[in-house]
Design a protein around this motif. Sequence first.
Motif, PDB file in Angstrom:
ATOM      1  N   VAL A   1      -5.881  -3.044   9.330  1.00 38.11           N
ATOM      2  CA  VAL A   1      -4.674  -3.484   8.523  1.00 38.11           C
ATOM      3  C   VAL A   1      -5.310  -3.568   6.953  1.00 38.11           C
TER       4      VAL A   1
ATOM      5  N   SER B   1       0.839  -1.250  -0.026  1.00 41.42           N
ATOM      6  CA  SER B   1       0.071   0.032  -0.058  1.00 41.42           C
ATOM      7  C   SER B   1       0.892   1.269   0.037  1.00 41.42           C
TER       8      SER B   1
ATOM      9  N   GLY C   1      -5.396   0.037   5.858  1.00 36.81           N
ATOM     10  CA  GLY C   1      -4.028   0.705   5.746  1.00 36.81           C
ATOM     11  C   GLY C   1      -3.411  -0.084   4.768  1.00 36.81           C
ATOM     12  N   TYR C   2      -3.362  -1.235   4.614  1.00 36.56           N
ATOM     13  CA  TYR C   2      -2.323  -2.028   4.049  1.00 36.56           C
ATOM     14  C   TYR C   2      -2.847  -3.028   2.831  1.00 36.56           C
TER      15      TYR C   2
ATOM     16  N   CYS D   1       1.510  -6.604   2.402  1.00 40.44           N
ATOM     17  CA  CYS D   1       2.925  -6.275   3.195  1.00 40.44           C
ATOM     18  C   CYS D   1       2.564  -5.254   4.256  1.00 40.44           C
TER      19      CYS D   1
ATOM     20  N   ARG E   1      -0.647   4.244  20.225  1.00 36.82           N
ATOM     21  CA  ARG E   1       0.454   3.576  19.255  1.00 36.82           C
ATOM     22  C   ARG E   1       1.707   4.326  19.455  1.00 36.82           C
TER      23      ARG E   1
ATOM     24  N   VAL F   1      12.970   5.898  12.779  1.00 31.56           N
ATOM     25  CA  VAL F   1      12.157   5.888  11.548  1.00 31.56           C
ATOM     26  C   VAL F   1      10.679   5.828  12.018  1.00 31.56           C
ATOM     27  N   GLU F   2       9.677   6.714  11.847  1.00 30.20           N
ATOM     28  CA  GLU F   2       8.357   6.435  12.260  1.00 30.20           C
ATOM     29  C   GLU F   2       7.651   5.860  11.142  1.00 30.20           C
ATOM     30  N   VAL F   3       6.499   4.842  11.804  1.00 27.78           N
ATOM     31  CA  VAL F   3       5.590   4.263  11.003  1.00 27.78           C
ATOM     32  C   VAL F   3       4.701   5.446  10.407  1.00 27.78           C
TER      33      VAL F   3
ATOM     34  N   PRO G   1       5.181   6.000  17.970  1.00 28.98           N
ATOM     35  CA  PRO G   1       5.492   6.474  16.398  1.00 28.98           C
ATOM     36  C   PRO G   1       6.105   5.370  15.585  1.00 28.98           C
ATOM     37  N   THR G   2       6.968   4.614  16.224  1.00 30.38           N
ATOM     38  CA  THR G   2       7.588   3.581  15.332  1.00 30.38           C
ATOM     39  C   THR G   2       7.066   2.362  15.308  1.00 30.38           C
ATOM     40  N   GLU G   3       5.765   2.381  15.530  1.00 32.76           N
ATOM     41  CA  GLU G   3       5.348   1.135  15.970  1.00 32.76           C
ATOM     42  C   GLU G   3       4.308   0.651  14.675  1.00 32.76           C
ATOM     43  N   GLY G   4       4.591  -0.332  14.280  1.00 35.11           N
ATOM     44  CA  GLY G   4       3.417  -1.249  13.054  1.00 35.11           C
ATOM     45  C   GLY G   4       1.970  -1.550  13.700  1.00 35.11           C
ATOM     46  N   PRO G   5       1.165  -1.872  12.739  1.00 37.28           N
ATOM     47  CA  PRO G   5       0.003  -2.187  13.403  1.00 37.28           C
ATOM     48  C   PRO G   5       0.057  -3.649  14.406  1.00 37.28           C
ATOM     49  N   LEU G   6       0.942  -4.396  13.830  1.00 42.72           N
ATOM     50  CA  LEU G   6       0.989  -5.767  14.255  1.00 42.72           C
ATOM     51  C   LEU G   6       1.575  -5.757  15.777  1.00 42.72           C
ATOM     52  N   GLU G   7       2.704  -4.668  15.778  1.00 42.86           N
ATOM     53  CA  GLU G   7       3.626  -4.577  17.071  1.00 42.86           C
ATOM     54  C   GLU G   7       2.691  -4.246  18.080  1.00 42.86           C
ATOM     55  N   TRP G   8       1.846  -3.114  17.696  1.00 42.34           N
ATOM     56  CA  TRP G   8       0.708  -2.606  18.501  1.00 42.34           C
ATOM     57  C   TRP G   8      -0.055  -3.581  18.954  1.00 42.34           C
TER      58      TRP G   8
ATOM     59  N   LEU H   1       0.909   3.503   2.148  1.00 40.06           N
ATOM     60  CA  LEU H   1       1.608   3.654   3.576  1.00 40.06           C
ATOM     61  C   LEU H   1       2.742   2.916   3.655  1.00 40.06           C
TER      62      LEU H   1
ATOM     63  N   LYS I   1      10.399  -4.148   8.895  1.00 41.13           N
ATOM     64  CA  LYS I   1      11.307  -4.123   9.841  1.00 41.13           C
ATOM     65  C   LYS I   1      11.946  -5.392  10.075  1.00 41.13           C
TER      66      LYS I   1
ATOM     67  N   PRO J   1       4.327  -2.921   7.724  1.00 37.04           N
ATOM     68  CA  PRO J   1       5.602  -2.309   8.261  1.00 37.04           C
ATOM     69  C   PRO J   1       6.290  -3.465   8.992  1.00 37.04           C
ATOM     70  N   GLU J   2       5.806  -4.045   9.685  1.00 39.06           N
ATOM     71  CA  GLU J   2       6.523  -5.174  10.668  1.00 39.06           C
ATOM     72  C   GLU J   2       7.499  -6.112   9.510  1.00 39.06           C
TER      73      GLU J   2
END
Lengths: 311, 652
Positions: free
Chosen positions: B626, A222, B629-630, A270, B594, A307-309, B596-603, A224, A276, A272-273
């Motif tokens: 998800v 996406s 957003g993705y 995909c 959340r 780096v911010e998501v 700032p550096t966290e993705g949805p799954l980590e959250w 994002l 990472k 962000p995790e």
Amino acid sequence: MTEIVCLMKTNWEKVLEATDQIIFDKKNEIKLCLVAILSRGHLLIEDVPGVGKTTLVQTLAKLLGMETSRIQFTSDLLPSDIIGNTIYDPEKKEFKFFQGPLFANLVLADELNRANPRTQSALLQAMEEGQVSSDRKTMSLPDPFFLIATQNPRHQTGTFPLPESQLDRFLLSLNLNYASPEAEMKIFKGMDPRKKMAGLFSLMSVEEIREQQDQVDNVFTSDLLIQFISKILIESRKKSDLYQALSTRTGLALTRAAKAWAFLDGRDHCLPEDVKSVAPAVLAHRLGGVDGVLDGYKKANDLLRNVEVPT
Amino acid sequence: MKAHFRIHPDYTSLIATLVVSSLLLISDVPNWAALSTVLFFIWRLLIEYFRWPTPSRWLTGFLSVIFLVATLYTFKSWIGKEVSACFLMILTSLKILELQEESEKSFLILLGFFLVSSKFLFSLDLIYVAIEIPMLLILIYNLLPTQFMSNNPWGRIQYVFKVIVLTIPLTAFLYVFFPRFTQKFIEVQGLQDKIGISGFSDSIQPGQVSQLAQSNELVFRAELMNEKISSEDLYWKGQILTESKGMLWKRGLLEISEEDPLPFAMADYKIILEPTGRRWLFFLDDTVSIKTENFKFQKTSGNVFFSVDNLSARSQYVGKVLKNQKPISDRDYNVLKSKLQATQKDPAILEIIKGFNGDNHDPDIFAKNLLHYYQSNHFYYTLRPGDQGDLQLIDFLLKSKKGFCEHYASSAALLFRAANIPSRVVVGYQGGVFNRNGRFWSVTQKDAHAWIEYLNSQKIWTRLDPTSAIAPLRLELGAQAYFNLNENEIQSLSKEELKKRLENSNFIEDVEFWFENINYKWNTWLLDYDLEKQKAWLEKYNMSLTSLSLIALVLSLLATALFQFLVDRKNKKTDYEILIEALNKALKKRELERLPTEGPLEWKNRLQIQSSIPQRSLDLLFEFIVSVGYKNKSIAISAEQRKIFFKIINEI
């Protein structure tokens, strides 16, 4: 699509589990190897001898039904030693090309940085284009073509460090490192891994791998997610005093690897995790440069922390 | 008694700007207004220092009404920049005096913008622009909300610069296209006579020009476009004085010429006149016509030009010189002659005339003889002739024998008349300082001068400068240089030595020239682009001012709409943002927002461990997040899912 992915996941999972039976405690590294294969990339392993690099490669080759070859690099190795030679055939009265060890699905280039730069660069075309040139003839390498190179850590004597241009051609880099004490004890107690390997049979065919490489391409990324990747690159460029500024090719590599990771996790999109998870391996050899992969890993983790998501 | 309020440090820059911009205006407002403003500032300072209570609003409100009435009474008008500047100054000082709360800041900033622009309107001077730009920056800086980038002052400053840079295109556009309004519009007659403007008045008596020449104030700058005009020709005429009462000369009745000024294409010189508060214009000898858009002017029969109204703003005009003047008409000549016959003639004076002129009747020979008379009779040229208000001609010629140019002009004109030759006194300026860098002349009060004109045998008014006989160096070196020399130097050094000394320029002088030049260029640039230029420029592209205004209006409306649209689009939140914000808000209390550096799954993983939200709800929430957003957008997100999402959030 989702169903297919779920079905395939089991196959890859099996590969992962089987490898884990032979090389203990290295699940993440094995998964990254699979990411490299699925995203048509090459892998660089930097490590001291005797931590299971060759075993890993051979196990994977066997499980994936790939034809494998191994080149031990030395300082006197010539390009023709890896590509192949044209030799006169007195019976047929013509010149014939005899393929070198590079003509295999999975090539292990051991101690790559011991080879002289000329031979190192012969690998370059092979890695980038999947084909080699000899005597004005261009020959395609088998598909899939997957190269795992190992290199000794820098400062060891008799090494020619890989130039940045060549480092950039590797999709991922790994540092296998010593196994944990528990894992090591397990190794000592257990059977000789070589014997274990003999009992393995292939779980996948080359055709299947090719097909699934195509499926990885279709994993959705996406806006994002693309923003996140772009942010990583920008961060490295902003702090160019701390990090080597990352190239566009790096961003592309990151996207491909993240897609493969998502695929292995059984997703058609995909997250962000995923980025990472693969980012340290994708960035380590690029950020580390001459300081080596281990140093690069530290830098990559450092960079990612800032780096911010995007939302 | 109000509780004491100390001015918050945040206000320091704003208040400093307001005080400085008020003080800059002091010279442009009546004394009482300037004085009260300063008093109010001092009062506030005392409040700060001794922690006195601030005065009540009733008092300051009452004072502002009083001062408003005083302002209206003084100016007899409520339009005009002086009126507004005066009232603004008072209002600002009162506002600072009663300053108590944070909310008054924006009002103070508004006052600041008005004050700063008032000063600019008054002077148009580059030096004020240089002072006012930092003040403007401070005002804009203060306009930013306190919370905005509160921990990053440098960021704020950068933002302010960005704002300024962004306004440049619009300002340039307005400068070029917004219809120039004529000077009249912003000029309303006020108290020009009051405001410290020096210059000539309508009459001249001994001692007056010498007094004027003590001042270094700039009168006008002039640029010569015609190469034939040499520096010796630079007699800038101002007034022609025809009526004499002893040594006192007055302006006679001037006939306004009915004929329109001659149109001309090529001007010979250009003058940028500083505000004088009077109607005088200065022009070279033999000027037949002038052209300007800054003011309305009239021409009198003797080719003398006047502005119709007093000039209280810097104005620009160009002039045309035409040599070979026609002789005056017989009718005029007869009038002049009959006037001469009517005046009484002192036998002692006639005796003196006979002494140097004999029985000669030719005006030109008389002129020559007169100069010789001054030269050979030990007359003495001085800037300080002493108080000689009621000096008589005979006393001057026989006793005092010392004076400034006006003495010589006055006496010469009287002697001409005594010899039955029509003559008149001219006051104005002679020479000036030539700016090498900008190739223009700066004429100051130091260059004030008086000379005469007489009717020669061809009945043409001819210039005669008696000073040339007594102090030729004053004319050759220029007033600025001449008055810097002391008497010994004038006596002992030769002309060549003096000239040589003047040619050796020093660094400070160079810098002065340089700055003068920039200032001049700036003024010309501002004044040059007038309504006529604007119209001409537009006509070149076949546009009228009205149609252009319309186009500009439409364009600006469109631009505003587009800007608004872009801003809206930029600020419009994405679906994903809305979801994340909603969830963040719900989790705020438990501090599980959340990172700032966290993705949805980590959250999600963190929430699984740290919160008590049921697993099923979490799954649903994050499944939805998800997919928004993705996941591929071609798979539509159902309204049902959305409903469930917000339902779960409400439950949390």
